[in-house]
Write a protein that holds these residues in place. Sequence first.
Motif, PDB file in Angstrom:
ATOM      1  N   UNK A   1       6.536 -11.636   5.199  1.00  0.00           N
ATOM      2  CA  UNK A   1       5.359 -12.317   5.735  1.00  0.00           C
ATOM      3  C   UNK A   1       4.925 -11.664   7.037  1.00  0.00           C
ATOM      4  N   UNK A   2       3.620 -11.677   7.320  1.00  0.00           N
ATOM      5  CA  UNK A   2       3.192 -11.255   8.651  1.00  0.00           C
ATOM      6  C   UNK A   2       3.908 -12.106   9.706  1.00  0.00           C
ATOM      7  N   UNK A   3       4.244 -11.509  10.833  1.00  0.00           N
ATOM      8  CA  UNK A   3       4.961 -12.243  11.869  1.00  0.00           C
ATOM      9  C   UNK A   3       4.118 -13.404  12.400  1.00  0.00           C
ATOM     10  N   UNK A   4       4.788 -14.524  12.688  1.00  0.00           N
ATOM     11  CA  UNK A   4       4.086 -15.667  13.255  1.00  0.00           C
ATOM     12  C   UNK A   4       4.372 -16.946  12.513  1.00  0.00           C
ATOM     13  N   UNK A   5       3.524 -17.945  12.729  1.00  0.00           N
ATOM     14  CA  UNK A   5       3.697 -19.253  12.112  1.00  0.00           C
ATOM     15  C   UNK A   5       2.525 -19.644  11.217  1.00  0.00           C
ATOM     16  N   UNK A   6       1.502 -18.816  11.144  1.00  0.00           N
ATOM     17  CA  UNK A   6       0.311 -19.170  10.378  1.00  0.00           C
ATOM     18  C   UNK A   6       0.590 -19.208   8.885  1.00  0.00           C
ATOM     19  N   UNK A   7      -0.154 -20.043   8.183  1.00  0.00           N
ATOM     20  CA  UNK A   7      -0.116 -20.093   6.732  1.00  0.00           C
ATOM     21  C   UNK A   7      -0.827 -18.852   6.188  1.00  0.00           C
ATOM     22  N   UNK A   8      -0.230 -18.193   5.195  1.00  0.00           N
ATOM     23  CA  UNK A   8      -0.797 -16.958   4.642  1.00  0.00           C
ATOM     24  C   UNK A   8      -0.727 -16.992   3.122  1.00  0.00           C
ATOM     25  N   UNK A   9      -1.634 -16.293   2.449  1.00  0.00           N
ATOM     26  CA  UNK A   9      -1.509 -16.146   0.999  1.00  0.00           C
ATOM     27  C   UNK A   9      -0.329 -15.251   0.661  1.00  0.00           C
ATOM     28  N   UNK A  10       0.272 -15.498  -0.481  1.00  0.00           N
ATOM     29  CA  UNK A  10       1.459 -14.750  -0.906  1.00  0.00           C
ATOM     30  C   UNK A  10       1.277 -14.306  -2.349  1.00  0.00           C
ATOM     31  N   UNK A  11       1.631 -13.065  -2.629  1.00  0.00           N
ATOM     32  CA  UNK A  11       1.584 -12.546  -3.987  1.00  0.00           C
ATOM     33  C   UNK A  11       2.999 -12.204  -4.444  1.00  0.00           C
ATOM     34  N   UNK A  12       3.329 -12.599  -5.650  1.00  0.00           N
ATOM     35  CA  UNK A  12       4.617 -12.299  -6.269  1.00  0.00           C
ATOM     36  C   UNK A  12       4.427 -11.091  -7.184  1.00  0.00           C
ATOM     37  N   UNK A  13       5.171 -10.021  -6.923  1.00  0.00           N
ATOM     38  CA  UNK A  13       5.040  -8.794  -7.695  1.00  0.00           C
ATOM     39  C   UNK A  13       5.796  -8.921  -9.019  1.00  0.00           C
ATOM     40  N   UNK A  14       5.094  -8.638 -10.124  1.00  0.00           N
ATOM     41  CA  UNK A  14       5.695  -8.680 -11.462  1.00  0.00           C
ATOM     42  C   UNK A  14       5.822  -7.251 -11.967  1.00  0.00           C
ATOM     43  N   UNK A  15       6.991  -6.909 -12.441  1.00  0.00           N
ATOM     44  CA  UNK A  15       7.319  -5.536 -12.801  1.00  0.00           C
ATOM     45  C   UNK A  15       6.575  -5.033 -14.028  1.00  0.00           C
ATOM     46  N   UNK A  16       6.423  -3.737 -14.089  1.00  0.00           N
ATOM     47  CA  UNK A  16       6.059  -3.071 -15.332  1.00  0.00           C
ATOM     48  C   UNK A  16       7.330  -2.736 -16.084  1.00  0.00           C
ATOM     49  N   UNK A  17       7.326  -1.623 -16.815  1.00  0.00           N
ATOM     50  CA  UNK A  17       8.504  -1.259 -17.611  1.00  0.00           C
ATOM     51  C   UNK A  17       9.553  -0.522 -16.809  1.00  0.00           C
ATOM     52  N   UNK A  18       9.302  -0.298 -15.507  1.00  0.00           N
ATOM     53  CA  UNK A  18      10.252   0.477 -14.720  1.00  0.00           C
ATOM     54  C   UNK A  18      11.616  -0.196 -14.656  1.00  0.00           C
ATOM     55  N   UNK A  19      12.656   0.623 -14.463  1.00  0.00           N
ATOM     56  CA  UNK A  19      14.006   0.068 -14.388  1.00  0.00           C
ATOM     57  C   UNK A  19      14.637   0.330 -13.029  1.00  0.00           C
ATOM     58  N   UNK A  20      13.807   0.449 -11.990  1.00  0.00           N
ATOM     59  CA  UNK A  20      14.339   0.632 -10.650  1.00  0.00           C
ATOM     60  C   UNK A  20      14.123  -0.632  -9.824  1.00  0.00           C
ATOM     61  N   UNK A  21      14.665  -0.632  -8.618  1.00  0.00           N
ATOM     62  CA  UNK A  21      14.637  -1.806  -7.754  1.00  0.00           C
ATOM     63  C   UNK A  21      13.261  -2.017  -7.136  1.00  0.00           C
ATOM     64  N   UNK A  22      12.646  -3.146  -7.427  1.00  0.00           N
ATOM     65  CA  UNK A  22      11.393  -3.498  -6.785  1.00  0.00           C
ATOM     66  C   UNK A  22      11.582  -3.806  -5.311  1.00  0.00           C
ATOM     67  N   UNK A  23      12.710  -4.407  -4.946  1.00  0.00           N
ATOM     68  CA  UNK A  23      12.986  -4.730  -3.548  1.00  0.00           C
ATOM     69  C   UNK A  23      13.055  -3.457  -2.716  1.00  0.00           C
ATOM     70  N   UNK A  24      13.647  -2.435  -3.266  1.00  0.00           N
ATOM     71  CA  UNK A  24      13.803  -1.186  -2.521  1.00  0.00           C
ATOM     72  C   UNK A  24      12.532  -0.340  -2.507  1.00  0.00           C
ATOM     73  N   UNK A  25      11.725  -0.403  -3.570  1.00  0.00           N
ATOM     74  CA  UNK A  25      10.705   0.623  -3.744  1.00  0.00           C
ATOM     75  C   UNK A  25       9.260   0.139  -3.806  1.00  0.00           C
ATOM     76  N   UNK A  26       8.986  -1.146  -3.924  1.00  0.00           N
ATOM     77  CA  UNK A  26       7.591  -1.581  -4.023  1.00  0.00           C
ATOM     78  C   UNK A  26       6.899  -1.479  -2.664  1.00  0.00           C
TER      79      UNK A  26
END
Length: 456
Positions: free
Chosen positions: A141-166
């Motif tokens: 999240x952007x730093x701070x306390x404000x309410x922000x929109x959030x997007x959840x990333x959904x994978x394609x066919x890749x088999x690598x780590x989304x946490x590490x590489x998105x």
Amino acid sequence: MNLFLPRVAALTAALFAAAAVQAADPQSAPKPAPGKGADLSCHVGAYRLDDGRSVALGRIDDPAALRWRLLDGRTGKLADKDGALVSTLGWSDRADGVKVELGRCGEGIVFDGHRGERLKFDIVDTTFDGAGVKLRGRLVLPAGQDKVPVVVMVHGSENYSGVDLYYQQHLFPTEGVGVFVYDKRGTGGSSGKYTQNFHELSDDAGAALREALRVGGARVGRIGYLGGSQGGWVAPLAASKTPQAQFVEVGFGLADGVLAEDRDQVVLDLRAAGFGDAATLRKARELTDATGLIASTNGKRGWKELDAARAKYSRQPWWKAVKGEYSGMIANHTPAEIAAEFAKYDFEVSWDYDPMPVLRTLKTPQLWMLGGDDIEAPSEETQRRLTALGRAGRPITSVVFPQADHGILEFEKDAKGERQHTRTAEGYVRMQLDWIKRGTLDGWPYGTARQLAGPK
């Protein structure tokens, strides 16, 4: 989308033991400036340049290299060459003249003559329950306390780590958008077996959105999904089962079944080779129907139909032009050879999934962004279907970037006629951000994008 022959070099890592809040810069003290072959991962993150722009530096599969990205879609690979960092254009090997100085870990950078200071975000690493698996996730999240929109990333066919590489987790928060990334089952720090079962993956995506809401708490405003390629099947399906989802974005996906990808690729193969007449395409459809039956049944059915197609057409000149996702391989090998190839890819694929029932009934607003020159997931039929759905009143906005390939990437052709991807299309990232923030496209023009249907 690499349905049949994806990269199968799985990255493994231990599951995170518990959720923990951390700053975007994990280094407690500066480290020396990078040298030849040095690990550059400590520089991963987002930087605000002195001209107001933001640049993201992201990991790739080589720890001694990084990829930089700007909001306008320009990108390059940074790697050592003769002791100096050199940036190459897009995904090509051609130097682009962009000068980047990284300095010491934990300090700022100089990007193309502009000094940049690292931005700090609010980051929570977590593990959560998927559908019978433990999944590793991260909320940025952007730093701070404000309410922000959030997007959840959904994978394609890749088999690598989304946490590490998105890369979105670095770039989007610079524009006030939070990102939840997670490792799909069987990849990175998540348990379970890699799969292309869209039903299981959509259940995991539902769990990911709920975890983002739990971790983000009162800071989460609008929340929804962004799925690319194969994620275009998974994200709408997840939204249909997750009432908390307020929007769905799909990039370079298909509004058609899985077998259509290979079938439409074969059509492009034949047109490119000068065999695009209707009679030849009808013959090729007999072939792709047979190869699709073989692929979808793991070689248990379809050989009789393939033998019939071979007997009629294998000596005709168009036959050798067939490639597709798998048709060219199956058409020109024996059952034993194909069985040996199938054995290398021990995972489930939702071959029979039809996305149209979900797209016809889903009430969650959707934005579909397609490449008009996509040779991996040809979009002609998807454009037709989405246009019809939008005009029929479904909450689907669809746009096409006419000259873009898969990934909404622009390209040049080299001397051999091969595509060299040079950048993400102008306007693509900005379009995603506008929709995530406001659910509308109010920033036209978005590069060369053209709207097909739906409200702007």
